[in-house]
Structure formats: structure tokens, C-alpha cells
Design an enzyme around this catalytic site. Structure first.
Site, PDB file in Angstrom:
ATOM      1  N   GLU A   1      32.679   5.951  46.936  1.00 55.80           N
ATOM      2  CA  GLU A   1      31.802   4.847  47.358  1.00 55.80           C
ATOM      3  C   GLU A   1      32.340   3.474  46.957  1.00 55.80           C
ATOM      4  OE1 GLU A   1      30.987   7.676  45.963  1.00 55.80           O
ATOM      5  OE2 GLU A   1      28.949   8.319  46.415  1.00 55.80           O
TER       6      GLU A   1
ATOM      7  N   TRP B   1      21.856  11.271  22.688  1.00 59.89           N
ATOM      8  CA  TRP B   1      22.909  11.663  23.612  1.00 59.89           C
ATOM      9  C   TRP B   1      24.173  12.080  22.867  1.00 59.89           C
ATOM     10  CZ3 TRP B   1      20.658  12.091  28.006  1.00 59.89           C
ATOM     11  CH2 TRP B   1      19.714  11.169  28.443  1.00 59.89           C
TER      12      TRP B   1
HETATM   13  P1  ADP Z   1      32.782  13.176  43.545  1.00 63.36           P
HETATM   14  O1  ADP Z   1      31.649  12.215  43.307  1.00 63.36           O
HETATM   15  O2  ADP Z   1      32.587  14.037  44.693  1.00 63.36           O
HETATM   16  O3  ADP Z   1      33.289  13.858  42.303  1.00 63.36           O
HETATM   17  P2  ADP Z   1      34.650  11.045  43.536  1.00 63.36           P
HETATM   18  O4  ADP Z   1      36.070  11.345  43.586  1.00 63.36           O
HETATM   19  O5  ADP Z   1      34.136   9.920  44.305  1.00 63.36           O
HETATM   20  O6  ADP Z   1      33.990  12.315  44.023  1.00 63.36           O
HETATM   21  O7  ADP Z   1      34.275  10.970  42.001  1.00 63.36           O
HETATM   22  C1  ADP Z   1      33.800   9.833  41.378  1.00 63.36           C
HETATM   23  C2  ADP Z   1      33.416  10.153  39.963  1.00 63.36           C
HETATM   24  O8  ADP Z   1      34.545  10.573  39.193  1.00 63.36           O
HETATM   25  C3  ADP Z   1      32.885   8.960  39.221  1.00 63.36           C
HETATM   26  O9  ADP Z   1      31.537   8.714  39.533  1.00 63.36           O
HETATM   27  C4  ADP Z   1      33.104   9.386  37.774  1.00 63.36           C
HETATM   28  O10 ADP Z   1      32.072  10.233  37.319  1.00 63.36           O
HETATM   29  C5  ADP Z   1      34.372  10.184  37.840  1.00 63.36           C
HETATM   30  N1  ADP Z   1      35.505   9.353  37.413  1.00 63.36           N
HETATM   31  C6  ADP Z   1      36.388   8.706  38.175  1.00 63.36           C
HETATM   32  N2  ADP Z   1      37.314   8.070  37.426  1.00 63.36           N
HETATM   33  C7  ADP Z   1      37.003   8.311  36.134  1.00 63.36           C
HETATM   34  C8  ADP Z   1      37.571   7.940  34.874  1.00 63.36           C
HETATM   35  N3  ADP Z   1      38.655   7.193  34.767  1.00 63.36           N
HETATM   36  N4  ADP Z   1      36.944   8.389  33.748  1.00 63.36           N
HETATM   37  C9  ADP Z   1      35.837   9.148  33.825  1.00 63.36           C
HETATM   38  N5  ADP Z   1      35.272   9.539  34.965  1.00 63.36           N
HETATM   39  C10 ADP Z   1      35.841   9.130  36.119  1.00 63.36           C
END
Ligand code: ADP
Length: 546
Positions: A334, A445
């Protein structure tokens, strides 16, 4: 009211992919695109020559009856033809729907029909996967097979190279596009419910591509050779292909050869300066490089990593043993996807503070605005401690989903990301959890991400995923699912000892599950949903109480 005084600049000049295409054609002298072939050789083409093929493809799309706004899908790995589709489809006003080849069958059927894809371009190596699903697709008029392999049972299959041949050479007369027009469509992997379509515009991709050239981001330049391992079906490969085209960087595409060995060979022979992929691939590569001392990763100076939290130890090991600086980025489909990037100030030594900042998800890129919102809807301060849900807004952030508004995810112009984080006074974001993964123990948490990170800094731990286990007294306690480098390489007690100097006492786990492999999602992230399911059904193996 006084009349608005308009600036006298070319305000109507549209930010479209046609500009990037024209740069490839005329401004990127000497830049190339390299694709790894099955026999290990490299297929090369200059940026300018690639645009000649894009012109042919644009003409061929017209002959297939594709009109502006139509969805044209790709089912392909990272390769030259996929890149040609990246330009020809949006530059003619149609929308490139990059299908995630690893989605479950029902999800693929859902997204092809939901998007109303009219044409699907498929790599010959993937025909076997797609042909089984083809009968469930409702509106697909044409299948176009890329490569000389078998077309299987795909109905009325056409051949990509035949189409280009028949389309003829010479410049194509591209339509004038509005920068707000849709250019590309990518569905989220749908970890909860049906996948949601994120519909990128020419403007959003153009601006996001410019951000990949910013030096506090990937900093792409003409001097770079960019190895895009992150799939082109996953959030436009983090913007690397369009960014490389805009900057004039060389682009290196590994097709389907994503194992550590072919990647290490590709790095040694093509000498990329920057590589982008998820932490699991970097983990594999590091292990391979440690086991094969002759591996040459010396060309890589930078690497972009994200998609899930990047373990600090992984970054340190790469830097100390191979001179590769892995920088962490955060984002989601997104957010196009890059929204934050962690490049601490370079002021001398890489001290403890430097590594602490590197291990965070980074500062918002220019044009991205970010806020933290608490349970009661209140804004949470940036004090490095208080946590809340990240909300973001900006020109490359989704405002709604395609034909599925889901108002819950949008809050008055802000995207609700579902990620829980703190932000420090230097504006570094630190993700503690996804809202669906949080562990609440005794009303407080526990960050599964931080526990995982610390566990993965133990030399015998290859992978760690921490999930919540229901607990009568505390409501939930952390259960650490761990993959060891060899059977019995570390005991549960040893891991608790390792954690005890690194996390709060009440975070220390009382149960581990030593497993052979952590299940992964279609884009290579730890699939905690599967682990939680196994736990609930009593099928989680290797459980050891401390
Ligand atoms: P999905 O939501 O289907 O897993 P995305 O590839 O759009 O697909 O994933 C986005 C999510 O990945 C983010 O909302 C976050 O939770 C996680 N994410 C992405 N980059 C990082 C990062 N550097 N550190 C931690 N979490 C991450």
C-alpha cells in the site's frame, strides 16, 4: 476572496512512465539490462534497444484489443520481458497487474477475476502452474507465452516473440496520459481475508521512483549496477526496476534462480553495486559465503533489505565479513512500497548507537508523513518508548483499495498500516509488531520482533519466529520457534541465558519449539499464522519447556 496566483511553471507536464521510458531511450547511454539465463549465461540489452522492443510490444497490445484502463497481467519472474511489460502496458494507458506466482490457487483465481484481467503474459517456466488455473479465469481473452517452452493446455496461446515480430519495428505513437491514470495493480498477499488490490498511478510510481534516487534512500545513480532479487510481482520489486531506468543504472535480473549458489555466482560475474531482497535470502547468501570462502561479494557496497525486520547480527556479519552495508527499509504494498529508510549519519565509527539506528526501520522518506496513533485514537509522542499504530500519508500511499474500499484501513486521509511501532526523537521508526502478532502478557506488550532479532544474534540460531501462547495466568506468553544450525546446537536454557542480558526479565520465554523450518508466506516472510494454527491444533513439534 482574492484570486489564486498560479505559479508560471509547466504545471501541466504529467509525471508519467512515458518520461522514464523516454529517458531509457535517449538519455541512458551505456546502461544495460542483464538477465540470468538457464544455462548460466547472461542475456544483455541496452536501455535504448529495450525501448525498441517496448514499442513493438505496445503495438502488439493494440492488436490484441487492449484499451486504456484494461488490466493486463504478468505471471513472471524477474527478467527482461517482464521489464518490457513494465513499460509497454502502462505507457499505452493500460494497467499492468503483476500476479504473485506464489499465491494459493484460490487467491490467484480471485484476483484475476476481481481485476478482470484481459490478457495474461506468462513465462514458459510457469505455464505448468498457470494452466491448471486457466479454466477458473472468467475474462481472460489471450494467454501470451514468453520463451520457447511448451504452451501446455493454455487456450489459444500466443507466443511473445511472434507478437513482437508481427508488430513490426519503428517508433510507436504513445497516447497522452494523465498522471493520475492507473498504471499498475498489485494485490496484497492476503494474510487475512481476500487479497486487496493496490492501484498505483503514473504519478505515484514516478514520485516513488524519484525517491529511489535519493541518497538517504537507495541513492541509485548511473554508477550503480542494481541486482533486483525482490520479485517484480511484489510491489514493483520495491521500485528498483523503474528507479534504475530513471537513474540510468544497470539492472541485473536473476529470473527464477534465487538460490544462494546461483546468486553468489551472479554477483561474482556481474558485479552489482546494490542488491535488494528480503532477510531470508541474505541469510542464505551469508551462510553460503561462509561455507565457500572463494565467493566474491566484493562489488556489493550497498544492499536494501526489508519486508520483515532485518536482524542486526545479519547486517553486522555482512559488513564485517564481506564489506556489504545492508540498509533496512520499511513499507508495504500500500506504500508503493518504500516509506522509511534507515541510513544513519556517517560520522565516524560504527558504534553501538549507529547499530541501534541501523536496526530500526528508519526515518520517513521525504514526501512521506507519519504519525503514531494509540488505542483511543490519540496521537502518541515520538519519545522512542511509547507505541502506537503507524499511520502514513503521502503521494505514493494508497487512498483506497481497488473495488473494495475497506474504510477501516483509512482514517481521514491516512493509511492505517496495522504495524505497531515507536518513533524516537530523531524520527527513527522501530516496529515492535504487526497488530495481529502482538503478545500481551500480564497487560504489557512483549515485542515478538525484538525477541526474534535477539535470538537470531545467537550464533547457533538460523531463524526464529515468536508467537503468543495462551496462558491462564498471564493471558499470553511468548513461544519461540527456533531453527538451529544443527541438531542440539543450542539448548533452551542456553538461549534464555543469551536473552537474559538483552531483554526485560519478564519477556524471557518459558517455552521453545525447535523446528526444522519456519513456514514462509508467498513473499518469503515468516508465516506466524501457520505456526499459531499448529500450536492451536497441538501439531507444533519439538516443544521444550524451560
Ligand atoms: P503483506 O501485508 O501481504 O505481508 P507486504 O509485503 O505489503 O505484504 O507487507 C508489509 C508488511 O511487512 C508491513 O506492514 C510490515 O509488517 C512488514 N515489514 C515490511 N518491512 C519491514 C521491516 N523492515 N521491518 C519489520 N517489518 C516490516
Amino acid at each position: 476572496m482574492t484570486e489564486m496566483l498560479l505559479g508560471l511553471m509547466q504545471n501541466e507536464f504529467p509525471l508519467t512512465l512515458n518520461h522514464i521510458r523516454r529517458r531509457m531511450q535517449s538519455a541512458n547511454h551505456g546502461s544495460e539490462v542483464v538477465t540470468l539465463m538457464p544455462d548460466g549465461s547472461a542475456q544483455r540489452i541496452s536501455h535504448a534497444a529495450l525501448t525498441e522492443r517496448v514499442d513493438r510490444l505496445a503495438r502488439a497490445l493494440g492488436e490484441l484489443g487492449v484499451e486504456q484502463g484494461d488490466r493486463v497481467a504478468s505471471f513472471a519472474w524477474n527478467n527482461q520481458r517482464h521489464l518490457e511489460l513494465y513499460f509497454a502496458v502502462p505507457c499505452t494507458g493500460a494497467v499492468l497487474h503483476t500476479l504473485n506466482i506464489r499465491l494459493f490457487a484460490e487467491q490467484l483465481t480471485y484476483i484475476v477475476n476481481h481485476a478482470e484481467d484481459r490478457v495474461i503474459f506468462v513465462d514458459d517456466s510457469l505455464v505448468g502452474v498457470l494452466e491448471k488455473l486457466a479454466p477458473s479465469f472468467e475474462g481472460v481473452a489471450h494467454y501470451v507465452v514468453m520463451g520457447d517452452g511448451d504452451t501446455g493446455s493454455l487456450p489459444n496461446a500466443l507466443r511473445y516473440e511472434d507478437l513482437l515480430e508481427q508488430a513490426g519495428g519503428g517508433p510507436f505513437d504513445y497516447p497522452e496520459l494523465d498522471e493520475r491514470q492507473a498504471a499498475a495493480l498489485c494485490y496484497t498477499s492476503g494474510t487475512t481475508g481476500n487479497p486487496k488490490g493496490v492501484l498505483y498511478s503514473h504519478r505515484s510510481i514516478s514520485l516513488h521512483s524519484s525517491a529511489t534516487l535519493m541518497s538517504d534512500g537507495n541513492g541509485l545513480s548511473r554508477n550503480d549496477r542494481v541486482l533486483a532479487v525482490v520479485p517484480m510481482f511484489h510491489a514493483n520489486a520495491w521500485g528498483l526496476p523503474y528507479g534504475a531506468a530513471l537513474a540510468g543504472s544497470d539492472l541485473i535480473l536473476p529470473d527464477r534462480f534465487l538460490g544462494a549458489e546461483p546468486l553468489a555466482k551472479l554477483i561474482a560475474s556481474e558485479r552489482p553495486s546494490l542488491m535488494g531482497c528480503v532477510p531470508t535470502i541474505f541469510q542464505d547468501l551469508l551462510r553460503y559465503a561462509d561455507e565457500h570462502p572463494d565467493v566474491d561479494l566484493s562489488s556489493l557496497t550497498n544492499a536494501a533489505c526489508g519486508g520483515s525486520a532485518v536482524p542486526k547480527q545479519l547486517m553486522k556479519d555482512f559488513e564485517e565479513r564481506h564489506g556489504v552495508r545492508i540498509y533496512q527499509a520499511w513499507g508495504m504494498t500500500e506504500t508503493s512500497p518504500v516509506a522509511t529508510y534507515s541510513r544513519p549519519r556517517e560520522d565516524g565509527e560504527h558504534d553501538a548507537q549507529h547499530w541501534e539506528d541501523r536496526a530500526k526501520q528508519g526515518r520517513p522518506l521525504p514526501w512521506v508523513e507519519l504519525r503514531l496513533v494509540g488505542d483511543e485514537g490519540e496521537e502518541v509522542p515520538w519519545d522512542g518508548e511509547s507505541t502506537g499504530e503507524i499511520q502514513v500519508r503521502g503521494p505514493w500511499i494508497a487512498s483506497s483499495y481497488f473495488r473494495d474500499p475497506d474504510p477501516e484501513k483509512f482514517d481521514d486521509g491516512w493509511l492505517r498500516t496495522g504495524d505497531i511501532a515507536s518513533v524516537d526523537e530523531k524520527a527513527y521508526v522501530q516496529i515492535t509488531d504487526r497488530s495481529k502478532d502482538v503478545i500481551k502478557s500480564g497487560g504489557e506488550w512483549i515485542s515478538s520482533v525484538e525477541l526474534e532479532n535477539e535470538l537470531m544474534s545467537h550464533p547457533s540460531v538460523i531463524e526464529a519466529a515468536v508467537i503468543a501462547k495462551p496462558d491462564e495466568r498471564w493471558a499470553e506468553r511468548p513461544l519461540c520457534c527456533v531453527v538451529l544450525s544443527g541438531e542440539g546446537a543450542a539448548s533452551a536454557e542456553e538461549l534464555v541465558e543469551h536473552l537474559s542480558s538483552r531483554v526485560a526479565k519478564w519477556w524471557l520465554p518459558d517455552e521453545f519449539a525447535f523446528i526444522g523450518e519456519i513456514p514462509k508466506t508467498s513473499v518469503g516472510k515468516f508465516d506466524k499464522k501457520v505456526l499459531r494454527g499448529q500450536l492451536a491444533e497441538g501439531r507444533l513439534e519439538g516443544r521444550v519447556k524451560v
